[in-house]
Write a protein that holds these residues in place. Sequence first.
Motif, PDB file in Angstrom:
ATOM      1  N   ALA A 169     -10.089   6.535  -6.761  1.00  0.00           N
ATOM      2  CA  ALA A 169      -8.853   6.655  -5.988  1.00  0.00           C
ATOM      3  C   ALA A 169      -7.937   5.485  -6.289  1.00  0.00           C
ATOM      4  O   ALA A 169      -7.639   4.645  -5.430  1.00  0.00           O
ATOM      5  N   LYS A 170      -7.472   5.411  -7.532  1.00  0.00           N
ATOM      6  CA  LYS A 170      -6.520   4.373  -7.933  1.00  0.00           C
ATOM      7  C   LYS A 170      -5.540   4.987  -8.926  1.00  0.00           C
ATOM      8  O   LYS A 170      -5.918   5.848  -9.740  1.00  0.00           O
ATOM      9  N   TRP A 171      -4.300   4.522  -8.877  1.00  0.00           N
ATOM     10  CA  TRP A 171      -3.296   5.030  -9.805  1.00  0.00           C
ATOM     11  C   TRP A 171      -3.607   4.654 -11.243  1.00  0.00           C
ATOM     12  O   TRP A 171      -3.175   5.341 -12.179  1.00  0.00           O
TER      13      TRP A 171
ATOM     14  N   MET B  66     -10.323   4.268   8.764  1.00  0.00           N
ATOM     15  CA  MET B  66     -11.763   4.070   8.932  1.00  0.00           C
ATOM     16  C   MET B  66     -12.329   3.463   7.656  1.00  0.00           C
ATOM     17  O   MET B  66     -11.840   3.728   6.561  1.00  0.00           O
ATOM     18  N   GLU B  67     -13.379   2.683   7.797  1.00  0.00           N
ATOM     19  CA  GLU B  67     -14.095   2.160   6.642  1.00  0.00           C
ATOM     20  C   GLU B  67     -15.121   3.209   6.214  1.00  0.00           C
ATOM     21  O   GLU B  67     -16.128   3.419   6.881  1.00  0.00           O
ATOM     22  N   VAL B  68     -14.845   3.888   5.114  1.00  0.00           N
ATOM     23  CA  VAL B  68     -15.726   4.943   4.615  1.00  0.00           C
ATOM     24  C   VAL B  68     -16.504   4.418   3.418  1.00  0.00           C
ATOM     25  O   VAL B  68     -15.907   3.996   2.414  1.00  0.00           O
TER      26      VAL B  68
ATOM     27  N   TYR C 246     -10.301   9.325   1.076  1.00  0.00           N
ATOM     28  CA  TYR C 246      -9.722   9.213   2.408  1.00  0.00           C
ATOM     29  C   TYR C 246      -8.798   8.003   2.504  1.00  0.00           C
ATOM     30  O   TYR C 246      -7.623   8.101   2.903  1.00  0.00           O
ATOM     31  N   GLY C 247      -9.320   6.836   2.111  1.00  0.00           N
ATOM     32  CA  GLY C 247      -8.522   5.620   2.209  1.00  0.00           C
ATOM     33  C   GLY C 247      -7.295   5.654   1.319  1.00  0.00           C
ATOM     34  O   GLY C 247      -6.216   5.193   1.706  1.00  0.00           O
TER      35      GLY C 247
END
Length: 471
Positions: free
Chosen positions: A330-332, A121-123, A98-99
């Motif tokens: 979730a990082k390149w 939002m902080e998920v 999401y982030g």
Amino acid sequence: MLFPTLSFGLFFLVVYTLVWSVNRSNEWRKILLLLASWVFYGAWDWRFVALLIASAFLNWGTARLIVATPDWDPARRKAILIAGVVLNLVMLGFFKYYGFFLEQLGDILAAAGFTRDLPLMEVVLPVGISFFTFQGMSYLADVHAERLEPAKLLDVTLLMSFFPHLVAGPIVRGSDLLPQFAQSPRLTRDMASMGLVLIVWGLFKKAVIASELSTGLVDPVFFDPAAHSRLDLIAAAYGYAVQIYCDFSAYSDMAIGLAALLGYRFPLNFNQPYRAVSLQDFWRRWHISLSSWLRDYLYIGALGGNRRGFARQCANLMLTMLLGGFWHGAKWTFVIWGGLHGGVLALERVWDRHRPEWLPHAPRLLGWLMTFHIVVIGWIFFRSDSFDGALAFLGGLAGGGMDSAVLTPLALVLILFGMAIHFTPPQLGQRVAMVLREAPAPALGVLAGIAIMLIDAMRFEGVAPFIYYQF
């Protein structure tokens, strides 16, 4: 609850005692294991036990709908499968990506001249969500392909919640574990001795090798690569290769050993991966449960594998590894890591196909050296906190002095020992277990206790979470 801690040791002793005290009732045993798994997961955050239960209901119900659909309506059966997979991916995507996606959307809007605040939002990322959602999707695929009969709700829930593999794998498929749940387990001498050997060996790799390399060498260098010499960067690159292997394979070994003491068999997840002489060989040896999952369900099942021509095969390899990289986080940097592996896998296929007949095969030593260093370069992106950090690390390897600020004789010994592990006889652990199986049960327990106390005396202060907890 971390495996190499006293609290987990006490937890497992209680679970072990309770489970084998109800050996006349397999259903009660499974209920106890399920409750224990929820306690184990809830020790991290009780709120997400509900997520485990919801995920199990989703996959159990979807499988039932697939089976209830007549065979003469394959389109509807496939639509139900796709819906179930999509719901699993939505759950995974919300908590894990999401982030990331919101940040990328903000960058795109800013580049287009539309600067506005987005609803951030902080998920909190649930531990192990990537593992149990992949287990759920493979269960649905196997039921749809009629490789597996739909299981009872209790069994599906236990499959996805079973604490030995819950937070960091192996990704145990329903076809491996559900048939074992259907009958009362038996604890043989072979399983007990092998289980204890794996637990002790995993404790040693994690508590002594991986933890010390992490705190004493790898973390300081990767935190600020520009502040360290070329020698430190080289040592940290090799050190991380050893650390991540000893860390992750330790979890897998301990998970397999713990399951064995409870009467269940998990598949092998690591097979001396740094002995590989090609990247294809590496992925047959590294995180086998994930690589086989990607091969069977994504590369072959969804993308068609090599059935649509050679160019499509290479493209499928690249896409599979890109998605495999993105699965990690979730990082390149993870995407680049996956792309590097995918590109080299495709190049290996091209070389195998177009290598001139007059050219002899490369020596195995050269293949090993090339493969190992491609993997090490990939680990730099995997470990770095950002793309800029990875570039700074690679740039430092090309220049800078050879004075060391963090490389100690102990770190060097641990790196060399971690590599030497890969060149011991492949069945060494089984041979040790075969010797120990002849010992009386009390003696076996005493030997295991002494080994654990020695490891506790050798290890350094504190126990860092397993690397793959974040995935």
